[in-house]
Design a protein around this motif. Structure first.
Motif, mmCIF file in Angstrom:
data_model
loop_
_atom_site.group_PDB
_atom_site.id
_atom_site.type_symbol
_atom_site.label_atom_id
_atom_site.label_comp_id
_atom_site.label_asym_id
_atom_site.label_seq_id
_atom_site.Cartn_x
_atom_site.Cartn_y
_atom_site.Cartn_z
ATOM 1 N N GLY A 38 0.796 -1.106 0.137
ATOM 2 C CA GLY A 38 -0.012 -0.102 -0.084
ATOM 3 C C GLY A 38 0.821 1.176 -0.021
ATOM 4 O O GLY A 38 2.245 1.076 -0.022
ATOM 5 N N PRO A 39 0.134 2.452 -0.235
ATOM 6 C CA PRO A 39 1.010 3.618 -0.027
ATOM 7 C C PRO A 39 1.949 3.839 1.081
ATOM 8 O O PRO A 39 3.029 4.379 1.014
ATOM 9 C CB PRO A 39 -0.338 4.707 -0.030
ATOM 10 N N GLU A 40 1.532 3.380 2.254
ATOM 11 C CA GLU A 40 2.468 3.576 3.632
ATOM 12 C C GLU A 40 3.908 2.883 3.079
ATOM 13 O O GLU A 40 4.887 3.056 3.806
ATOM 14 C CB GLU A 40 1.875 2.973 4.850
ATOM 15 N N ARG A 41 4.020 1.589 2.332
ATOM 16 C CA ARG A 41 5.046 0.970 2.601
ATOM 17 C C ARG A 41 5.935 1.049 0.952
ATOM 18 O O ARG A 41 6.709 0.366 0.490
ATOM 19 C CB ARG A 41 4.903 -0.565 2.649
ATOM 20 N N ASN A 47 12.893 2.014 -2.482
ATOM 21 C CA ASN A 47 14.195 2.173 -2.137
ATOM 22 C C ASN A 47 14.901 0.705 -2.403
ATOM 23 O O ASN A 47 16.082 0.605 -2.829
ATOM 24 C CB ASN A 47 14.261 2.592 -0.750
ATOM 25 N N VAL A 48 14.261 -0.340 -2.105
ATOM 26 C CA VAL A 48 14.714 -1.609 -2.010
ATOM 27 C C VAL A 48 15.036 -1.826 -3.730
ATOM 28 O O VAL A 48 16.280 -2.559 -3.853
ATOM 29 C CB VAL A 48 14.032 -2.668 -1.345
ATOM 30 N N ILE A 49 13.740 -1.749 -4.260
ATOM 31 C CA ILE A 49 13.894 -1.734 -5.903
ATOM 32 C C ILE A 49 15.017 -1.245 -6.459
ATOM 33 O O ILE A 49 16.148 -1.741 -7.199
ATOM 34 C CB ILE A 49 12.614 -1.628 -6.569
ATOM 35 N N LYS A 51 17.784 0.120 -5.162
ATOM 36 C CA LYS A 51 19.271 -0.279 -4.696
ATOM 37 C C LYS A 51 19.727 -1.580 -5.592
ATOM 38 O O LYS A 51 20.734 -1.602 -5.867
ATOM 39 C CB LYS A 51 19.203 -0.758 -3.128
ATOM 40 N N ILE A 52 18.861 -2.324 -5.755
ATOM 41 C CA ILE A 52 18.955 -3.867 -6.587
ATOM 42 C C ILE A 52 19.366 -3.511 -7.984
ATOM 43 O O ILE A 52 20.428 -4.061 -8.415
ATOM 44 C CB ILE A 52 17.999 -4.557 -6.359
ATOM 45 N N PHE A 53 18.661 -2.468 -8.537
ATOM 46 C CA PHE A 53 18.592 -2.510 -9.928
ATOM 47 C C PHE A 53 19.657 -1.387 -10.430
ATOM 48 O O PHE A 53 19.819 -1.523 -11.740
ATOM 49 C CB PHE A 53 17.218 -2.388 -10.355
ATOM 50 N N SER A 54 19.764 -0.588 -9.680
ATOM 51 C CA SER A 54 20.937 0.618 -10.027
ATOM 52 C C SER A 54 22.378 0.029 -10.242
ATOM 53 O O SER A 54 23.161 0.535 -10.640
ATOM 54 C CB SER A 54 20.727 1.591 -9.014
ATOM 55 N N LYS A 55 22.497 -1.419 -9.544
ATOM 56 C CA LYS A 55 23.848 -1.775 -9.878
ATOM 57 C C LYS A 55 24.146 -2.088 -11.429
ATOM 58 O O LYS A 55 25.410 -2.233 -11.774
ATOM 59 C CB LYS A 55 23.889 -3.225 -9.229
ATOM 60 N N ASP A 98 12.827 -12.378 -1.102
ATOM 61 C CA ASP A 98 12.351 -12.980 0.100
ATOM 62 C C ASP A 98 11.867 -14.485 -0.098
ATOM 63 O O ASP A 98 12.061 -15.177 -1.372
ATOM 64 C CB ASP A 98 11.419 -12.115 1.057
ATOM 65 N N LYS A 99 11.585 -15.120 0.920
ATOM 66 C CA LYS A 99 10.951 -16.591 0.561
ATOM 67 C C LYS A 99 9.605 -16.464 -0.267
ATOM 68 O O LYS A 99 9.452 -17.736 -0.899
ATOM 69 C CB LYS A 99 10.694 -17.132 2.005
ATOM 70 N N GLN A 100 8.921 -15.527 -0.382
ATOM 71 C CA GLN A 100 7.702 -15.387 -1.079
ATOM 72 C C GLN A 100 7.776 -14.941 -2.691
ATOM 73 O O GLN A 100 7.178 -15.050 -3.422
ATOM 74 C CB GLN A 100 6.478 -14.790 -0.566
ATOM 75 N N HIS A 101 9.019 -14.150 -2.638
ATOM 76 C CA HIS A 101 9.430 -13.174 -3.862
ATOM 77 C C HIS A 101 10.485 -13.350 -4.584
ATOM 78 O O HIS A 101 11.593 -13.201 -3.951
ATOM 79 C CB HIS A 101 9.025 -11.725 -3.565
ATOM 80 N N THR A 102 10.493 -13.938 -5.888
ATOM 81 C CA THR A 102 11.766 -14.100 -6.634
ATOM 82 C C THR A 102 11.400 -13.523 -7.980
ATOM 83 O O THR A 102 10.400 -13.829 -8.697
ATOM 84 C CB THR A 102 11.869 -15.795 -6.771
ATOM 85 N N PHE A 103 12.212 -12.397 -8.335
ATOM 86 C CA PHE A 103 11.940 -11.579 -9.447
ATOM 87 C C PHE A 103 12.082 -12.387 -10.801
ATOM 88 O O PHE A 103 12.996 -13.368 -10.887
ATOM 89 C CB PHE A 103 13.117 -10.439 -9.526
ATOM 90 N N ARG A 104 11.279 -11.958 -11.724
ATOM 91 C CA ARG A 104 11.341 -12.369 -13.216
ATOM 92 C C ARG A 104 11.564 -11.084 -13.638
ATOM 93 O O ARG A 104 10.573 -10.402 -13.826
ATOM 94 C CB ARG A 104 10.073 -13.351 -13.438
ATOM 95 N N VAL A 105 12.661 -11.022 -14.785
ATOM 96 C CA VAL A 105 12.884 -9.966 -15.344
ATOM 97 C C VAL A 105 12.793 -9.972 -16.927
ATOM 98 O O VAL A 105 13.744 -10.973 -17.239
ATOM 99 C CB VAL A 105 14.276 -9.305 -14.835
ATOM 100 N N ASN A 106 12.190 -9.300 -17.715
ATOM 101 C CA ASN A 106 12.314 -9.136 -19.137
ATOM 102 C C ASN A 106 12.347 -7.866 -19.710
ATOM 103 O O ASN A 106 12.001 -6.931 -19.156
ATOM 104 C CB ASN A 106 10.988 -10.057 -19.633
ATOM 105 N N LEU A 107 13.029 -8.087 -21.035
ATOM 106 C CA LEU A 107 12.812 -6.551 -21.508
ATOM 107 C C LEU A 107 11.358 -6.429 -22.022
ATOM 108 O O LEU A 107 10.744 -7.221 -22.443
ATOM 109 C CB LEU A 107 13.869 -6.697 -22.852
ATOM 110 N N PHE A 108 11.101 -5.066 -22.227
ATOM 111 C CA PHE A 108 9.812 -4.743 -22.451
ATOM 112 C C PHE A 108 9.385 -5.047 -24.137
ATOM 113 O O PHE A 108 8.244 -5.689 -24.454
ATOM 114 C CB PHE A 108 9.476 -3.134 -22.629
#
Length: 768
Positions: A38-41, A47-49, A51-55, A98-108
């Motif tokens: 939700g908006p509160e999180r 910030n987490v996203i 930090k991961i993808f700016s590498k 985390d244990k419930q979320h594993t990213f799947r990344v694709n080009l648009f």
């Protein structure tokens, strides 16, 4: 005004530069399986996203679709270039948040590709198979020869040798194969070579190139224990945006798995691997970071915060990590054993007045020794405790051994429960062996301990400043098997079987006397191999055995049956060995210049200053037989006067009991020199000349016989030897390898034995 053709050409150029519909979206990626918040999180998620993808590059825009007050579980990220977007897809796809979320990344742009897939099946193009040969061919060697690599000529040449007790056998040799050094993978499958532009892996029977990895300025290499990954370090490539100092590569695919920053490579390897290659870890200030494969991400997405951590080490047999923390004010120092991936602490040991700690695992992980240097209150100087953790017992009990002398070296027996310690001050250095009871050897010139890979046997070595003193020890009964010296030795390397050990003087350490010597595990010197500017020798590791414990027990039980087969094979191999090799085994290694003229050499030996007048005739006989050896095709040999080889008396069948004529057949192809023993012979027993009877074919003269070089002048033989040549009618069976020696005088008294090795019964003559 342009022509019609020119106008059409100009229009084509303008249309070609017209913005395409896909422009701008080939730099965009779609990330699936993102947490719905939700908006509160939302701000925290961004910030987490970021930090991961700016590498992987600079992110231009981010878009988080939402509905009913929650994000939809997928997002859009636009990079400044398509290359950065490709890098994000390559490295972030499969990232475990985390244990419930594993990213799947694709080009648009992949949406168009997948939407336009044809409904008709198209047979994929067949890729050519790359056959690198048998990657473990050396394991199938019928004589069980291990291999080792040698760098010499200051790195200009690299060779792979198959080890043999007589002399090494070249398996492969190449010029400028590596620019610095080589490294075997843990199971011996690959040989890694270093180059300015990266590293290359070689393997198979012909050492073909298996894979190459581009890493400019690479200087250090490390492998995972499972041989799935290789780690490279370069001080030239690192940037803040794109970490390239340390790169982990997938050996099978050749792809880069992940890059890391590195402030210093002083303690290589930076990453330490678990025994099965599932985890690897690195230590930074107050932090222990543990990563998992194949994602190369942090275990549980976070590092361990350990204030003051000084060192850590993986168990070689389990996924257990040991680390220690020094004292902090009133908090004692502690050693912690942690089980992974659960991060459960299975044992904590508090220590007081600690100066330093060193962690030493036994190779199977059955024991951990923590060497603790302490300064007890009220005393001066340092006391060392060895804290022995029994890893296989309930609650991991700890034994303590205290030593008040300074410790020089410590080493576990690889496959047992013994350990060795060098302690004291030079020149009075003692070696102690611990296994229930303690045994001590005093006054040892040693600063290093080298256990055989199979345990029980060890070498205590005084390397470099101690001039290469060597002590070969059997720890089962603490017997000193042999003491020797390899002057200025810099390295000691056991072969994987524990049968042989190599000592060497590297050109990297000393600029003179560069060579490597091969010894048996008992300390018997087999070979001295001098190589110009010799640099490095590394044995090729063996993979773990495929035999079960019961199969190994059965083999040990029937070892005598196998030993007979091996001994028979060894005898057959020895019978085919060259005369010179046999001569080297029996005599000393003092070299003789190459024989340019066999006659000259015979005369030279006969006039040697080592010969005493009282036994000159006997020595001339010995040199004459050596001369025959030279005539049979060998132009070089090693020889030492006044040496004798003690033979088994059962092999010596000729007793001189006053018989005036005796014919002895000597097999020149396999006989062991020296043929004549002079140790127990009275110097006045030789009084008359000896006649040597040589076979000559029908119609051949003494000078045309193939037993003699045509330039030889028989009249110039050393004094005391006279040759007579019979016709072939007298010798119905003669070959070049069989030389009958006719003794016309009782040389020795009846109490003395003429020792001649390899006496044979000849089928044409029966007994002697």
């Amino acid at each position: 005004r342009p022509s019609a053709a020119g106008a059409k050409s100009l229009l084509d150029d303008v249309l070609r530069e017209k913005p395409q519909e896909a422009d701008g979206i080939d730099s965009m990626v779609v990330v699936d399986n993102v947490p719905q918040v939700g908006p509160e999180r939302l701000e925290k998620l961004k910030n987490v996203i970021h930090k991961i993808f700016s590498k992987f590059g600079k992110i231009a825009t981010e878009f988080y679709p939402d509905a009913d007050g929650l994000t939809k579980g997928y997002i859009f990220l636009e990079y400044v270039s398509p290359t950065q977007a490709m890098e994000a897809v390559k490295n972030a796809d499969g990232y475990k948040l985390d244990k419930q979320h594993t990213f799947r990344v694709n080009l648009f742009t992949d949406f168009d590709k997948y939407m336009n897939i044809s409904d008709e099946w198209e047979t994929p193009e067949k890729q050519p198979f790359k056959d690198f040969g048998n990657m473990r061919h050396w394991i199938e060697d019928p004589d069980c020869r291990d291999q080792y690599s040698v760098i010499y000529e200051a790195g200009e040449r690299t060779a792979i040798f198959a080890n043999d007790a007589k002399e090494p056998i070249i398996a492969e040799e190449r010029a400028r194969w590596t620019e610095t050094y080589v490294r075997w993978s843990p199971k011996g499958t690959y040989l890694a070579t270093c180059h300015q532009r990266g590293i290359a892996l070689w393997g198979g029977e012909k050492f073909k190139q298996i894979q190459r990895f581009s890493h400019q300025g690479v200087s250090l290499i490390d492998f995972s224990p499972c041989e799935r990954y290789v780690v490279t370090f370069s001080p030239l490539m690192d940037t803040k945006e794109d970490p390239q100092a340390i790169i982990i590569w997938d050996i099978l695919t050749g792809h880069k798995k992940r890059g890391f920053h590195c402030e210093s490579s002083a303690h290589w390897p930076i990453f330490k691997w678990s025994h099965d290659g599932k985890f690897f870890a690195r230590m930074t200030t107050d932090t222990l970071s543990i990563y998992e494969t194949p994602s190369m991400g942090l275990l549980d997405k976070k590092s361990l915060k350990i204030n003051g951590i000084k060192d850590f080490s993986w168990s070689p047999g389990d996924n257990i990590i040991a680390f220690w923390v020094p004292e902090d004010k009133d908090i004692p120092a502690r050693v912690t054993l942690m089980q992974l991936p659960s991060r459960q602490e299975i044992r904590v040991r508090n220590l007081f007045n600690v100066v330093d700690c060193k962690l030493h695992w036994q190779r199977n992980g059955d024991y951990l020794c923590v060497k603790v240097d302490r300064t007890p209150k009220g005393t001066q100087g340092v006391v060392t405790n060895f804290e022995i953790f029994r890893m296989r017992e309930k609650q991991v009990p700890v034994d303590v051994v205290e030593m008040k002398e300074s410790i020089i070296a410590f080493a576990w027996e690889p496959n047992g429960s013994k350990f060795a310690v060098l302690h004291g001050e030079s020149p009075r250095i003692n070696a102690s062996f611990y296994h229930v009871k303690t045994t001590m050897f005093d006054k040892q010139q040693a600063n290093s301990i080298f256990w055989s890979p199979q345990g029980q046997f060890m070498v205590l070595a005084g390397l470099r400043s101690m001039n290469g003193a060597l002590a070969f020890v059997d720890t089962s009964d603490c017997t000193m098997m042999n003491m020797a010296e390899h002057y200025m030795a810099s390295d000691v390397e056991w072969d994987p079987t524990g049968r042989y050990v190599v000592t060497s003087v590297s050109w990297w350490s000393h600029k003179v006397d560069n060579a490597y010597w091969l010894w048996t595990f008992q300390g018997r010197l087999l070979q001295k191999n001098n190589k110009d500017r010799f640099c490095q020798l590394l044995w090729r590791p063996r993979p773990p055995t495929l035999l079960s414990g019961d199969q190994i027990k059965n083999i040990k039980k029937d070892l005598k049956k196998y030993s007979k087969i091996f001994e028979q094979k060894d005898r057959l191999s020895q019978s085919k060995a060259s005369k010179v090799s046999r001569f080297d085994m029996c005599c000393s290694s003092r070299p003789v210049p190459p024989v340019t003229s066999e006659l000259y050499m015979a005369q030279r030996l006969a006039l040697s200053p080592h010969i005493k007048n009282t036994d000159a005739h006997l020595r001339c006989m010995q040199y004459f037989l050596y001369f025959l050896l030279s005539c049979s095709g060998k132009s070089t040999a090693r020889f030492s006067a006044c040496q004798s080889h003690p033979l088994d008396l059962a092999e010596a069948t000729l007793l001189c009991n006053g018989l005036e004529k005796r014919v002895v057949w000597l097999d020149i192809k396999s006989f062991l020199l020296p043929l004549w023993s002079t140790q127990n012979i009275h110097r006045n027993t030789v009084k008359k000349k000896i006649n040597i009877l040589m076979p000559v074919g029908q119609g051949q003269s003494i000078l045309s016989s193939d037993l003699w070089p045509k330039h030889c002048n028989i009249d110039n033989f050393p004094s005391g030897i006279r040759c007579t040549m019979p016709t072939s009618s007298c010798m119905p069976f003669c070959t070049r390898s069989l030389v009958p020696v006719l003794i016309n005088y009782p040389l020795f008294a009846s109490t003395h034995l003429l020792r001649i090795s390899n006496l044979y019964k000849h089928p044409g003559y029966g007994h002697f």
